[in-house]
Design a protein around this motif. Structure first.
Motif, short mmCIF file in Angstrom:
data_model
loop_
_atom_site.label_atom_id
_atom_site.label_comp_id
_atom_site.label_asym_id
_atom_site.label_seq_id
_atom_site.Cartn_x
_atom_site.Cartn_y
_atom_site.Cartn_z
N GLY A 266 0.81 -1.22 0.00
CA GLY A 266 0.00 0.00 0.00
C GLY A 266 0.84 1.26 0.00
O GLY A 266 0.33 2.35 -0.28
N THR A 267 2.13 1.14 0.32
CA THR A 267 2.94 2.34 0.37
C THR A 267 3.65 2.59 -0.95
O THR A 267 4.44 3.53 -1.05
CB THR A 267 3.99 2.22 1.49
N THR B 286 3.65 3.78 -4.85
CA THR B 286 2.82 4.57 -5.74
C THR B 286 2.40 3.66 -6.89
O THR B 286 3.00 2.62 -7.13
CB THR B 286 3.62 5.76 -6.30
N TYR C 53 -4.89 11.72 -9.85
CA TYR C 53 -4.02 12.85 -9.53
C TYR C 53 -4.11 13.98 -10.56
O TYR C 53 -3.56 15.05 -10.33
CB TYR C 53 -2.56 12.39 -9.45
N LEU D 30 2.45 13.85 -8.91
CA LEU D 30 2.13 12.48 -8.52
C LEU D 30 2.76 12.19 -7.16
O LEU D 30 3.69 12.88 -6.74
CB LEU D 30 2.71 11.49 -9.53
N PRO D 31 2.26 11.18 -6.49
CA PRO D 31 2.93 10.77 -5.26
C PRO D 31 4.40 10.44 -5.51
O PRO D 31 5.23 10.59 -4.62
CB PRO D 31 2.14 9.52 -4.84
N ASP D 32 4.69 10.00 -6.72
CA ASP D 32 6.10 9.69 -7.05
C ASP D 32 6.96 10.93 -6.92
O ASP D 32 8.12 10.86 -6.46
CB ASP D 32 6.18 9.15 -8.47
N GLN E 124 7.51 11.46 -3.28
CA GLN E 124 8.47 10.49 -2.74
C GLN E 124 9.91 10.84 -3.14
O GLN E 124 10.82 10.75 -2.32
CB GLN E 124 8.13 9.09 -3.24
N VAL F 76 8.72 7.24 4.53
CA VAL F 76 8.09 7.14 3.21
C VAL F 76 7.64 5.70 2.95
O VAL F 76 6.55 5.46 2.42
CB VAL F 76 9.05 7.62 2.12
N ALA F 77 8.46 4.77 3.37
CA ALA F 77 8.12 3.37 3.13
C ALA F 77 6.95 2.91 3.98
O ALA F 77 6.40 1.84 3.74
CB ALA F 77 9.34 2.50 3.42
N VAL G 139 0.06 5.30 0.28
CA VAL G 139 -0.14 6.26 -0.79
C VAL G 139 -1.64 6.38 -1.07
O VAL G 139 -2.28 5.37 -1.38
CB VAL G 139 0.59 5.80 -2.06
#
Lengths: 806, 331
Positions: free
Chosen positions: A684-685, A687, A719, B288-290, B293, B325-326, B330
């Protein structure tokens, strides 16, 4: 189930471990609740046995099954294996209890032990057939009880602790409550329903408490306590009402399986205590109803195959009912007192003694409970001796062989009689001429007899030439050829019109069969009478026989010149103890056990005879077994099929959501679940980009491209700018429907690829028992800890995948 | 428009980025990076982060040992975007007026005339900032935050775009005044350059053989274009999910037992700004979440305070942030 306080430092390292510990404790408590509920419901068995020696084995079985379940859960066995482990434990404990001497290590069943257990089961079935309640706690029946309760305990444990369905868990508990209620003719004792209810309430309460606690911080400890208190109050009031209703409401209104009592037509005058009898049929019926299906008498005899025991012979048919012909005066029998020393002379005068030959066999009869003023006697008697307390009060009617009293009931009497074991064969009977000479009162028929009776008799016996052959033809017709169905689900009585109706509908019980055959025999010129009494009962020991009210019966006796009165058996044999005489074979197929109408369907039903359909141990045990097997199968099926079905439904709903963004989100969640189902790691963590990259790395070009397309759409939908989402630019101006179909196609392609890469076992599990669904189920069962205050308490790591979007 | 600072250039219905589409922005950024890459060998990630800081209107803190190319990075950046660049060598005796400027009395006009300090440039390289006294440090930091300088009651605007690239030696070295956490918080991100790998180092020797590589650099864009790019970056869309992710991350640092002090709310603002710029550099009109991160460590690590346990176990802040972060889901 108090929650231990976990310090902040502990929880970071041992969050998951601590959670498991909490779950294990809750599970243990639930196991105990399930076992307790079964034990409580098992109290309804108490009225079935005469003593309590069955209690210990039953408790042991409940405890062993609970322990097996707890152990299985402690070592984290997969859920579906736990019922199997419990079933093994049940088998072992039964072996240890009932066949330890032949078992390996005392509890592992060997072939010998298995045979021993099966023999005990058979014996138990036989005993169950022979005994009413309360029965002695014989080994076979205790084995059946232990097995039944064990099956219920297993079902409750599986349904409540494993499947977490307290409602379903109520079904086996109800079966455990109902079975004794069905066996016991007088219904369950008043306390059985509330007590069984307490067991189920325990289960419900345990479940609800867990649910309420899982509300987490919403439900403070105080509020949980408050809710519990009010729930207890509601439960207590409900139980109280149930108990009061059970006592107050007439039995038939709430217990449909119970016999609806009531005096039929032709009711006897007076009560049993007065022992003044006009109509033995009616009296016996009343006895049956009142005496709770209990033991009537026991006897010891030297006869290998004892004959029926006669109570009364009814020789007069007035068109309404059968009555004794014995001289009546002011409602009393007139007969000769039985002085013990002269009895033999009197009996010698009995014309029935013309039965040829036969050796004399003795009967030591001990009457336990019979409120009739008649002595049950074999026929024909040759002597009466050793009569304790049988004095001048008792008289004998020499023409019928009936002993009676005008003062005292037969209860408590012990006496020895000698009877002739008649050695008559078909040939002798066949040679017997038609009744001759004099006016036979036993040939009299009422004037208004429907002609159909005589006509049917002539038709049935058209091929027969002698009286005996006619009698045999009639008997065979009733029991075999005529298509009659045994049922007590009809009204009682044997009046003329009702007999005609009986011949037409062909449904009835012994009273109608005996009456009809007697009337038909008379119409053919064979003197006949209806005899009321008991079958020989059941063998309970070496030469020991036991007769219960369920063995009550009525049958016809026909007269053959030169031989005497001969018993016939026109009632189709059912599970009772009926016995067709050797000289009157019925058919090649001796047993005609036609479909019986359940007694409970007809409130007119009256249990009268040995061929009575009162449910016995055996039928109820079988029914109970059936219920438990079906329930267990259903539970297992539900347990196995539910995740797969839920998974399918979820997939459909995801991929057919109403809006395009929802479809894309659903597609992604679907890919996530499919990955989990096929043993892929899903975090779940990560992306979406990371997840797609990781999953796609090992994929061929096409599915990877499909995965990437879904990923891009997801990023755009989740997003991207909201105003661009609706336009679905991926496929240009295509309508959303086609667009959604493209997404679904991609999902299918990816799913196929997942399936292609794993072994078939994994595929089967993914299809039948999807891990994603199991994980979701476990996550929802998990008790959330209260939300920690910001900055003061550390977070507990979320379960992987627990944030999957649905 | 939920994002902050809507700009005139962000009205386009399709991308919202005006005349600069995300692709155009990416092209320009790639040109700048390519230009810098001819000087700074083997450090594409550092160059990329420097560009993110530039586009996100933030300031950059480079912590590394001397001689790994900190100054070169700043110079090549300034050169590539055709901007003025001043370098201030911070020493213990450097005065605040040396940074901001000073008013001197002009006898001819009988008035005070402001002589701008070194801070008046597009790109200001504060070399070894932790060697200066805290008072001088804070003079620079005020200019960074306010984008202006106030001397003798007179306020002077700094040129736009304005960016400070400060370098500092690792704090364990002698003669340093470590930056207080409140001042570190003003830097958008902190990066390390590290030693170049073998091939890059050989290439570096080659380029230095010939001539001054900086002098050979030709500008690929100008300050005006850069200013517009910054506006575009501000207009990059950040969905509620991304914002939630930023907040979750920042909040998670505050709960982490290895951190004595978690990230500030300003850290969240900076992280989102940086994520937008990062998305623009990738040619996207949405974050993006990327992106989040990728920037979590450079943006957050220098702002947090390690707990004694982390110090004892020698766990660097970057590792703690990576673990956070890990751990955070998300959305």
């Amino acid at each position: 189930m108090s929650r231990p306080t976990v310090s902040a430092e502990d929880m970071r390292d041992s969050g998951v471990r601590g959670w498991r510990l909490l779950r294990a404790r809750a599970r243990l408590a639930d196991t105990m609740v399930a076992a307790g509920a079964t034990a409580i419901a098992a109290t309804s068995i108490i009225p079935l046995f005469a003593d309590l020696s069955w209690v210990a084995p039953v408790l042991v079985v409940i405890v062993v099954i609970a322990a097996a379940g707890a152990l299985g859960r402690a070592v984290a066995l997969p859920m579906p294996l736990i019922p199997i482990v419990e079933a093994l434990a049940l088998l072992f404990v039964i072996t240890a209890m009932f066949a330890w001497s032949t078992a390996w290590a005392g509890f592992v069943p060997t072939t010998d032990a298995w045979d021993a257990i099966l023999a005990l089961v058979r014996q138990g079935m036989q005993d169950a057939e022979a005994y009413g309640s309360p029965a002695p706690a014989l080994t076979g029946m205790v084995l059946l009880t232990v097995g039944g309760v064990g099956a219920v305990a297993l079902s409750v444990d599986t349904l409540f602790v494993c499947v977490r369905s307290p409602i379903l868990a109520g079904l086996p508990l109800a079966a455990l409550f109902l079975a004794p209620a069905m066996i016991n003719a007088s219904g369950p004792p008043w306390w059985a329903l509330p007590v069984a209810g307490i067991g189920w309430l325990l289960v419900l309460a345990a479940d609800q408490r867990e649910r309420v606690q899982s509300w987490g911080s919403l439900a403070s400890e105080d509020r949980v306590r408050g809710l519990s208190a009010s729930a207890r109050r509601v439960g207590a009031v409900t139980l109280l009402i149930a108990g009061v209703l059970a006592v107050v409401v007439p039995a038939g209104a709430w217990a449909p399986w119970r016999t609806v009592t009531g005096d039929g037509p032709g009711v006897a005058v007076g009560t049993a205590d007065e022992a003044i009898v006009l109509d033995p049929l009616a009296t016996m019926r009343r006895d049956l109803i009142q005496s709770n299906n209990s033991e009537v008498l026991t006897y010891r005899t030297s006869a290998k195959q004892p004959d029926y025991l006669r109570v009364s012979a009814l020789e007069t048919f007035d068109g309404t009912t059968w009555l004794p012909r014995a001289a009546l005066s002011e409602g009393r029998y007139l007969g000769t007192p039985i002085p013990s020393n002269v009895l033999s002379d009197r009996i010698a005068a009995d014309p029935s003694n013309r039965v040829t030959g036969g050796e004399s066999v003795s009967y030591d009869i001990s009457v336990t409970n019979l409120q009739n003023a008649f002595l049950p006697l074999p026929y024909p008697i040759s002597d009466v001796e050793d009569i304790k307390g049988l004095g001048a009060d008792w008289s004998l009617d020499p023409t019928t062989g009936i002993a009676f009293s005008n003062e005292v009931p037969a209860s408590g009497l012990e006496y020895r009689v000698a009877a002739l074991d008649p050695r008559i064969g078909p040939n002798e009977l066949r040679q017997a001429p038609a009744a001759s000479g004099g006016l036979w009162p036993q040939l009299a028929l009422p004037s208004g007899l429907p002609p159909v009776i005589a006509q049917t008799a002539r038709e049935v016996t058209a091929q027969a030439n002698t009286p005996y052959d006619r009698a045999i033809a009639l008997q065979r017709w009733f029991t075999h050829d005529g298509g009659f169905t045994y049922s007590t689900g009809v009204r009682s009585g044997a009046d003329s019109d009702y007999l005609a109706e009986f011949l037409r509908d062909k449904v009835g019980y012994c009273e109608q069969f005996a009456g009809a055959m007697a009337v038909m025999a008379r119409s053919l010129g064979i003197p006949s009478r209806v005899v009321v009494g008991f079958t020989q009962g059941s063998l309970v020991g070496d030469g020991e026989w036991r007769v219960t009210v369920r063995d009550a019966h009525a049958w016809p006796e026909l007269w053959f010149d030169g031989i005497g009165w001969v018993r016939f058996e026109p009632t189709p044999r059912s599970q009772g103890t009926l016995q067709t005489p050797d000289y009157a074979p019925t058919a090649d197929v001796p047993v005609n056990d036609g479909p019986r109408v359940p007694r409970g369907l007809d409130p007119q039903a009256v249990p009268l005879a040995g061929d009575s359909a009162a449910p016995t141990w055996r039928s109820v045990a079988l029914a109970l077994l059936g219920i438990v097997v079906v329930l267990a199968a259903l539970a297992l099926l539900t347990w196995f099929a539910a995740p797969a079905v839920v998974r399918r439904v979820r997939r459909y709903r995801r991929l057919h959501a109403s809006t395009y963004p929802d479809i894309v989100e659903g597609a992604w969640a679907e890919i996530a679940d499919t990955a989990v189902d096929h043993g892929q790691h899903w975090d779940g963590t990560s992306t979406p980009r990371q997840a797609a990259g990781r999953l796609g790395r090992a994929m061929p070009e096409a599915p990877r491209a499909a995965l990437e397309r879904v990923r891009r759409e997801l990023e755009r939908v989740r997003y991207g700018r909201p105003e661009t989402v609706g336009t679905a630019p991926r496929l240009g101006a295509q309508p959303v429907a086609e667009h959604a179909e493209a997404v679904r196609d991609d999902v299918r392609q990816v799913a196929r690829e997942f399936g292609r890469r794993v072994r078939w076992q994994t595929r089967v599990i993914a299809y039948c028992w999807p891990p994603s669904e199991r994980r979701r189920q476990q996550a929802s069962l998990r008790r959330p800890t209260r939300a920690p205050a910001e900055n003061t308490s550390p977070r507990v790591e979320p379960l992987p995948g627990s944030n999957l979007q649905i | 428009m939920t994002q902050q600072g809507g700009t005139p250039g962000s009205e386009g219905p399709d991308t919202g980025l005006g005349e600069f589409g995300p692709e155009a922005a990416r092209t320009i950024a790639a040109e700048i990076a390519g230009s810098m890459g001819t000087v700074i060998s083997g450090k594409p990630q550092a160059i990329r982060l420097a560009l993110v800081a530039l586009l996100a209107e933030g300031h950059l803190l480079i912590e590394d040992v001397p001689g790994v190319g900190k100054t070169m990075l700043a110079k090549s950046l300034a050169r590539s975007i055709d901007c003025s660049m001043h370098r201030i060598q911070f020493t213990p005796d450097l005065l605040p007026s040396d940074v901001t400027g000073v008013s001197v009395f002009d006898r001819q006009t009988s008035s005070f005339e402001f002589r701008p300090g070194a801070v008046f440039a597009h790109i200001v390289l504060g070399d070894e900032i932790n060697r200066a006294s805290p008072k001088t440090q804070s003079a620079l930091l005020e200019a960074m935050e306010e984008q202006q300088v106030t001397v003798d009651g007179q306020t002077y605007q700094l040129p736009q775009p304005f960016m400070v690239i400060a370098t500092q030696n690792p704090v364990e070295m002698e003669g340093t005044y470590p930056l207080p956490e409140a001042q570190r918080d003003r830097f958008l991100m902190q990066i390390q350059l590290g030693y170049p790998d073998r091939v890059a180092e050989i290439a570096m020797l080659d380029s230095h053989d010939i001539a001054d590589p900086i002098a050979a650099l030709r500008p690929v864009t100008d300050a005006a274009t850069l200013q517009r790019l910054r506006d575009v970056a501000r207009g990059v869309f950040a969905s509620p999910a991304v914002k939630q992710y930023v907040v979750d991350l920042v909040a998670a640092t505050r709960r982490d037992p290895l951190l004595r002090l978690g990230a500030s709310p300003r850290a969240g603002v900076h992280l989102l700004q940086a994520a937008r710029a990062h998305a623009l550099l990738a040619g996207r009109d949405h974050a993006l979440p990327d992106d989040v991160q990728a920037l979590a460590v450079p943006v957050l690590a220098h702002r947090v305070l390690l707990s004694p346990e982390a110090h004892l176990s020698r766990t660097p802040a970057a590792t703690v942030i990576t673990e956070v972060v890990a751990r955070v889901s998300v959305p």
